[in-house]
Design an enzyme around this catalytic site. Structure first.
Site: not given
Ligand SMILES: Cc1ncc(COP(=O)(O)O)c(C=O)c1O
Length: 396
Positions: A110, A181, A206-207, A355
């Protein structure tokens, strides 16, 4: 599995296949925010830092998600964004492996993961980034110069799941640490950081955790090493005793050392409330429901839409797949827009990935079938070719 659907606000006529980007709003959240505003803030004022538990929220809220990632209740902290927590943990990894100056990451990770690693490498002398390609084994990129390997457990495009136990062991055998992650894992896919002997993890809330837009992220460092590592965002709220106001920084013993500044109380309270929904959830059943749903979706799409040239971009093996399913299609953007116009909300990832996220906590199998029917109709009657579906905004 008993559904937790009743705990969420679901907009009318909506089939929400985007809980992997922004989860639905739990119905308990508005009342909680109202009480934070009208009682804790308006009336309690500064006393609420202790009386309403604001000061401890980064740790108490985090304890609610500990079992979802397989760690102890008092081992995680919540605060800042995933990007910032990546920075803290990558730097902690470099600190824990003095003499090793390379960060390994997947080229297709990502973007924010790699951008944060790039920023750190520019800041810290002699640190280098090394990318590996999707078909490569991450451990093959590790040698005695590598301090830390940054990996997504579930890939944001394809939903491919890495074998956390095996990959961690292979990287440890070469003397490096692993930072996972878990943004596309937590709340939808089995994860046991402790059993895998993982070193560090970060992730979004938030997901699938439904913490709300911009909800603060979590960070975890294995208790076996947290005492030895130092993270550079040494703000006062991670200090062993912030209200001693000493000149020098002394990190707190546990996960609080991952906290930087004043906690985001309002969004943390929303998240804390959202996490309560998980208290009664049977996780093994939930992981199973996710796999069954994604399998059903793939089978139904391939059975009904196969003439239209959609190409599966997710693993067919359910054990190797997270909780979203991607199909590549040249006009995927337009198709997703046409679906949204019918109330079926998913998302699009350039250049051509459609997706579809399956939040097992609130989605029903009937909705999965209905969504496929809509997709089939849109493709069969060329509905997506309407010019209005080609208009692009900033967010896809
Ligand atoms: C794998 C991954 N890492 C990090 C993030 C986002 O990071 P942040 O909370 O800093 O916006 C996302 C957002 O969709 C993501 O899919």
């Amino acid at each position: 599995m008993a559904s937790s659907r009743h705990s969420f606000h679901i907009p009318d006529s909506t089939i929400y296949l985007d809980g992997n980007s922004l989860g639905l709003m739990p119905t308990g959240v508005p009342g909680r925010i109202r009480s934070v505003m009208t009682e804790e803030w308006a009336e309690g004022l500064i006393s609420s830092w202790s009386k309403a538990g604001w000061f401890d929220l980064p740790i108490t809220a985090a304890s609610r998600l500990a079992r979802l990632v397989g760690v102890g209740d008092d081992e995680i902290a919540i605060g800042d964004s995933t990007s910032i927590n990546l920075f803290k943990c990558l730097a902690a990894g470099l600190h824990a492996r003095p003499g090793r100056r390379v960060i390994v990451t997947e080229g297709d990770n990502f973007p924010t993961d790699n951008y944060m690693a790039q920023g750190l490498a520019e800041l810290v002398p002699d640190v280098e980034l090394r990318y590996f390609e999707p078909d490569q084994d991450p451990a093959s990129a590790v040698d005695e110069s590598v301090a830390v390997v940054l990996l997504s457990h579930v890939d944001y495009r394809s939903a491919r799941v890495r074998d956390m136990v095996q990959v961690t062991a292979d990287i440890h055998a070469k003397g490096a640490l692993v930072l996972w992650d878990l943004s596309h894992t937590t709340g939808a896919v089995h994860c046991n950081l402790a059993a895998a002997g993982a070193d560090m993890a970060v992730g979004c809330t938030y997901k699938y955790l439904n913490g709300g837009p911009g909800a603060p992220a979590f960070a975890w460092i294995n208790p076996a090493i947290i005492g030895e590592v130092s993270q550079p965002l040494s703000g006062w709220m991670g200090h062993a005793d912030p209200f001693d106001f000493t000149r020098s920084y002394v990190p707190s013993d546990g996960p609080r050392r991952l906290v930087c500044g004043t906690p985001q109380v309002i969004s943390l309270s929303a998240l804390d409330e959202a996490l309560k929904v998980w208290d009664e959830v049977d996780l093994d059943q939930l992981w199973k429901k996710s796999r069954t749903m994604t399998s059903l979706f793939i089978e139904a799409v391939e059975a009904s839409c196969s003439d239209h040239g959609l190409v599966l971009a997710s693993p067919r093996d359910e054990a190797a797949r997270g909780s979203h399913v991607s199909f590549n299609y040249e006009n995927g953007f337009e198709v997703m827009q046409a679906l949204a116009a019918r109330g079926v909300v998913g998302d699009f990832r350039a250049p051509s990935t459609m997706r579809f996220g399956f939040a097992p906590l609130y989605l029903s199998f009937g909705e999965v079938v209905e969504a496929v029917n809509h997709l089939n109709e849109i493709l069969c009657n060329d509905e997506w070719t309407e010019p209005r579906f080609a208009e692009r905004g900033v967010i896809t």
